[in-house]
Design an enzyme around this catalytic site. Sequence first.
Site, PDB file in Angstrom:
ATOM      1  N   GLU A 100      21.150   0.484   7.372  1.00  0.00           N
ATOM      2  CA  GLU A 100      22.181   1.482   7.675  1.00  0.00           C
ATOM      3  C   GLU A 100      23.441   0.850   8.280  1.00  0.00           C
ATOM      4  O   GLU A 100      24.542   1.209   7.916  1.00  0.00           O
ATOM      5  CB  GLU A 100      21.586   2.521   8.636  1.00  0.00           C
ATOM      6  CG  GLU A 100      22.536   3.594   9.108  1.00  0.00           C
ATOM      7  CD  GLU A 100      22.783   4.672   8.060  1.00  0.00           C
ATOM      8  OE1 GLU A 100      22.115   4.623   7.011  1.00  0.00           O
ATOM      9  OE2 GLU A 100      23.643   5.539   8.304  1.00  0.00           O
ATOM     10  N   ASP A 101      23.267  -0.091   9.186  1.00  0.00           N
ATOM     11  CA  ASP A 101      24.400  -0.564   9.983  1.00  0.00           C
ATOM     12  C   ASP A 101      24.874  -1.983   9.695  1.00  0.00           C
ATOM     13  O   ASP A 101      25.811  -2.454  10.335  1.00  0.00           O
ATOM     14  CB  ASP A 101      24.052  -0.491  11.481  1.00  0.00           C
ATOM     15  CG  ASP A 101      23.860   0.948  11.946  1.00  0.00           C
ATOM     16  OD1 ASP A 101      24.355   1.849  11.238  1.00  0.00           O
ATOM     17  OD2 ASP A 101      23.224   1.153  12.985  1.00  0.00           O
TER      18      ASP A 101
END
Length: 735
Positions: A100-101
């Site tokens: 996700e990051d």
Amino acid sequence: MRSHDSLQHIEYRAQPVVGADGGAVFLINDLCNLTSNYLDTRQVNEIYRAYLFSAEAHRGQVRASGEPYIFHPLNVARILAELRMDHQSLIAAILHDVIEDTPTAKHQLAEAFDPDIADIVDGVSKLTQISFESKAEEQAENFRKMILAMARDIRVILVKLADRLHNMRTLDALPAQKRRKIARETLEIYAPIANRLGLNKFVLELEDLGFAALYPIRYRVLAAEVKKARGHRKHIVKRIEHAIKQRLQAENLPGKVLGREKHLYSLYQKMRNKAVPFSEVLDVYAFRIIVDSVDSCYRALGTVHSLYKPKPGTFKDYIAIPKSNGYQSLHTALFGPYGVPIEVQIRTDDMHEVAESGVASHWMYKSGQDSSNAAHARARKWLRSLLVMQREVGDSIEFIENVKIDLFPNEVYVFTPAGEIMQLPRGATPVDLAYAVHTDVGNTCVAAKLDRRYAPLRTPLVSGQTVEIVTAPWGRPNPNWLNFVVTGKARSNIRNYLKNLRRGEAVELGRRLITQSLAGESLTIEDIPQDRINSLLGEFGLADFEALLEDIGLGNRIAPLVVRRLVPLSEEPGGETVRTASRNTKSAQPLYIKGTEGMVVTFAKCCHPIPGDSIYGFASAGRGIVIHTQLCKNLSEYTKRPEKWIDVEWESDIQGEFPVEVRIDAANQKGSLATMAAAIAEMGANIENVVISDRDGLYTSLNFVIDVIDRTHLAQIIRRLRAINLVARIARTRS
Ligand code: MN
């Protein structure tokens, strides 16, 4: 990077680091120490390697508190390690924000670790992407189901819950508005999911943290009151605890007796839902007795009932009839010394483990266990153990069905663009969704976007997707849809629409056919006396003239024969002129084919007629008119029924595209198919199908079905294909 083999010799001891809150920071060494209590060295080393990987990926990122980002995944793993979860779950927890990051992709995790771990991280990322906007109670319930349905591996949920728990623990660093949003989501979505899976530890903490963040003042007041009351109660709690312990010992029942504090959120809910004052809510003394066997549970129950008088109607046997999440215990309420109310829970150690950890207890590491189990094997095992329990205790209420449906759902849950959650059966397609929204939406849908990308209408929906239905005023249900829709509503609506449509088209075609036949007699429909029509309708048993037209349009009756009945040669007064006219216009106007007649005019698949071809129409009972080319080999079949032939011709300004079959013999070379396909596309024709019918060392025979506008268009395409060196022969086929 340190080789992880050398880790065997590392002492997981480091100087304590002081964190932002002044407490000691939990470090990778601490996690390794914690897990080395129950995992083997190889697995602990893998966890360490995951830490290095994640720390590298998150390098330079900080949390709202200012701490390095890696502290967060490390603490998520800690929460799961405290539940003694398997090493795959812990590694996934350490990596849970990496997709996700950071730029890291799923396949990289599969390569660096294993595909199961990559799947869990991917699942957690997908859950992170969808956000819940609180609306109705029912929406929240659907949202919970959606989350469960999205996780093919229950460990996805466990990691997500641990993630949420750590975020709740560190909520203070966020601005107030964000805090409230996350707290509400926690209370409405995540705590109930944890409850459904029997993760009591998570439930209690999530609820108290959520309560504190959402209603800080109420929380503070209640917490202060509880603290004050607890001081007053200390003495009596000790006294009761001691009395129970002594009595159990006297009865030779070894076990633990624990004073039990109710968590603040449950006190708050009790006050609110039952509208009882604080003094009354808190005026209950709660204890838990943990013994070694089921038998001892019932004996311990008898013991406390003989010690204090039981309150009638409060005994609950959740051992015989477990709760739907697998919870087992005996519950009873008693009148204690001075008449104070006492609540007692009695259970075994095993029941206690399930009560605290629920489904997670089945991922707890147990030595000698193969960790490479298939994703759901352990969730199934958990369910099986619930089923066995159910069988042992006989038929019980609502049991298990809920849990089973949640973990192995037969439904998919998708979002509308407005954020509403729709529940559909598994395998449902955008067309099913369109009809679920409204019949008109279904009838006019022409395309669908899944997560903002166009996808075929037949694509099965997946939980969590946002589905947008594109409609157009000219949109019409397609008979093809019946091959893939799964809902009864879609099916019956499509059928219904097509039936009506076909009727309308049949009436229209019937009118044209009878007009054409009457023109052969120089007459129009208006020239036929109404009583003659009526008597014929009576004879045919038809309700009205439209029904007759429909019958003709569908090919059930032949227009010239109907006309002969309506206009009998001998009975017509002044018939002389009519007959003369009839003879003079022997070659009456043919029926002009526009290609837009709909389902009552079809083009034969044997010869694929296209505009410009000489054609024949054949009335086929129930199907309307089927168009063949005059060169069709099947034509002789139909010569036996000359009355069914209909004179047809192409309309001059015909619109649309028509399939035609072309056979190409081409040199057997790499890329030859692509070259030909490119040439066809270049000529503006769509390829519907290609079949390789024959292949030897030198040549390949390909049968293309392509959509063309007319014969001229086809001739241009053939000329273009001939120009390709590879092509040896090309011809239109009429099989
Ligand atoms: Mn996270």
